[in-house]
Design a protein around this motif. Structure first.
Motif, mmCIF file in Angstrom:
data_model
loop_
_atom_site.group_PDB
_atom_site.id
_atom_site.type_symbol
_atom_site.label_atom_id
_atom_site.label_comp_id
_atom_site.label_asym_id
_atom_site.label_seq_id
_atom_site.Cartn_x
_atom_site.Cartn_y
_atom_site.Cartn_z
ATOM 1 N N SER A 31 0.826 -1.209 0.000
ATOM 2 C CA SER A 31 0.000 0.000 0.000
ATOM 3 C C SER A 31 0.862 1.261 0.000
ATOM 4 O O SER A 31 0.568 2.213 -0.731
ATOM 5 C CB SER A 31 -0.931 0.012 1.210
ATOM 6 N N LEU A 32 1.911 1.271 0.830
ATOM 7 C CA LEU A 32 2.795 2.434 0.899
ATOM 8 C C LEU A 32 3.413 2.735 -0.463
ATOM 9 O O LEU A 32 3.503 3.888 -0.874
ATOM 10 C CB LEU A 32 3.902 2.194 1.933
ATOM 11 N N PHE A 33 3.828 1.688 -1.159
ATOM 12 C CA PHE A 33 4.484 1.870 -2.455
ATOM 13 C C PHE A 33 3.501 1.920 -3.617
ATOM 14 O O PHE A 33 3.908 2.082 -4.767
ATOM 15 C CB PHE A 33 5.488 0.746 -2.710
ATOM 16 N N SER A 34 2.206 1.736 -3.336
ATOM 17 C CA SER A 34 1.157 1.742 -4.367
ATOM 18 C C SER A 34 1.381 0.653 -5.417
ATOM 19 O O SER A 34 1.292 0.894 -6.619
ATOM 20 C CB SER A 34 1.056 3.112 -5.043
ATOM 21 N N VAL A 35 1.709 -0.556 -4.938
ATOM 22 C CA VAL A 35 1.852 -1.699 -5.836
ATOM 23 C C VAL A 35 0.860 -2.779 -5.417
ATOM 24 O O VAL A 35 0.435 -2.848 -4.260
ATOM 25 C CB VAL A 35 3.289 -2.276 -5.867
ATOM 26 N N GLY A 101 4.964 6.973 -1.839
ATOM 27 C CA GLY A 101 5.379 6.315 -0.597
ATOM 28 C C GLY A 101 6.799 5.789 -0.650
ATOM 29 O O GLY A 101 7.433 5.604 0.385
ATOM 30 N N ILE A 102 7.312 5.586 -1.851
ATOM 31 C CA ILE A 102 8.686 5.098 -2.000
ATOM 32 C C ILE A 102 9.686 6.080 -1.405
ATOM 33 O O ILE A 102 10.764 5.686 -0.971
ATOM 34 C CB ILE A 102 9.022 4.787 -3.482
ATOM 35 N N PHE A 103 9.315 7.362 -1.355
ATOM 36 C CA PHE A 103 10.241 8.363 -0.828
ATOM 37 C C PHE A 103 10.522 8.169 0.667
ATOM 38 O O PHE A 103 11.602 8.522 1.133
ATOM 39 C CB PHE A 103 9.750 9.780 -1.128
ATOM 40 N N ALA A 104 9.574 7.587 1.399
ATOM 41 C CA ALA A 104 9.825 7.270 2.815
ATOM 42 C C ALA A 104 10.933 6.213 2.917
ATOM 43 O O ALA A 104 11.858 6.348 3.715
ATOM 44 C CB ALA A 104 8.549 6.777 3.483
ATOM 45 N N ALA A 105 10.829 5.172 2.088
ATOM 46 C CA ALA A 105 11.864 4.140 2.081
ATOM 47 C C ALA A 105 13.187 4.721 1.613
ATOM 48 O O ALA A 105 14.243 4.437 2.190
ATOM 49 C CB ALA A 105 11.446 2.980 1.180
ATOM 50 N N MET A 106 13.149 5.534 0.582
ATOM 51 C CA MET A 106 14.371 6.123 0.036
ATOM 52 C C MET A 106 15.076 6.997 1.068
ATOM 53 O O MET A 106 16.311 7.000 1.138
ATOM 54 C CB MET A 106 14.057 6.936 -1.222
ATOM 55 N N ALA A 107 14.319 7.717 1.873
ATOM 56 C CA ALA A 107 14.926 8.575 2.900
ATOM 57 C C ALA A 107 15.693 7.732 3.911
ATOM 58 O O ALA A 107 16.844 8.046 4.259
ATOM 59 C CB ALA A 107 13.849 9.406 3.592
ATOM 60 N N GLY A 108 15.076 6.661 4.382
ATOM 61 C CA GLY A 108 15.758 5.770 5.329
ATOM 62 C C GLY A 108 16.979 5.113 4.720
ATOM 63 O O GLY A 108 18.041 5.025 5.347
ATOM 64 N N GLU A 109 16.841 4.650 3.488
ATOM 65 C CA GLU A 109 17.965 4.015 2.801
ATOM 66 C C GLU A 109 19.121 4.988 2.621
ATOM 67 O O GLU A 109 20.287 4.624 2.806
ATOM 68 C CB GLU A 109 17.500 3.488 1.440
ATOM 69 N N LEU A 110 18.792 6.224 2.294
ATOM 70 C CA LEU A 110 19.828 7.228 2.078
ATOM 71 C C LEU A 110 20.565 7.561 3.375
ATOM 72 O O LEU A 110 21.793 7.688 3.378
ATOM 73 C CB LEU A 110 19.231 8.487 1.441
#
Length: 127
Positions: A31-35, A101-110
């Motif tokens: 849901s977060l990533f809209s997939v 929503g991918i930007f939340a994951a990307m922020a943590g990964e970065l």
């Protein structure tokens, strides 16, 4: 700037939470990533969960490691993993495959990537 122990504990914590979510409750991630979640997605999600368990164990058990070739390998390995996951997230977003929503994951990964890579490059010439 970043202490190895701090970034390792952060990385271990995030990786362990992802392990549990991806293994047991993957729908919020979809849901977060809209997939769409389907049988194939669930198969790969469970496999990815086990990779995150491995990262969590490596990060947590190495948190107090002194500077060494092994610690440098951990920094470079986890740092590059997180950096490339972040880049892949951006590519998939601009391809239109995932939502914002991918930007939340990307922020943590970065954050994790910067922490490990900073540690790696700061200590790469030390004996």
């Amino acid at each position: 700037m970043f202490k190895f122990s701090t970034i390792s504990i952060l990385s271990a914590s995030v990786s362990f939470v992802l392990f549990v979510l991806l293994l047991v409750f993957p729908q919020p991630i979809y849901s977060l990533f809209s997939v769409e979640g389907n049988a194939s997605a669930y198969f790969f999600t469970r496999r990815a969960a086990l990779l995150f368990l491995g990262l969590a164990i490596i990060a947590f058990l190495s948190r107090n490691a002194l500077h060494s070739t092994s610690r440098q390998a951990i920094c470079l390995g986890i740092g590059m993993t997180m950096l490339t996951l972040c880049l892949l997230g951006a590519i998939e977003y601009f391809r239109g495959f995932v939502g914002v929503g991918i930007f939340a994951a990307m922020a943590g990964e970065l954050v994790i990537a910067i922490g490990y890579l900073y540690t790696y490059f700061t200590h790469r010439n030390k004996v």
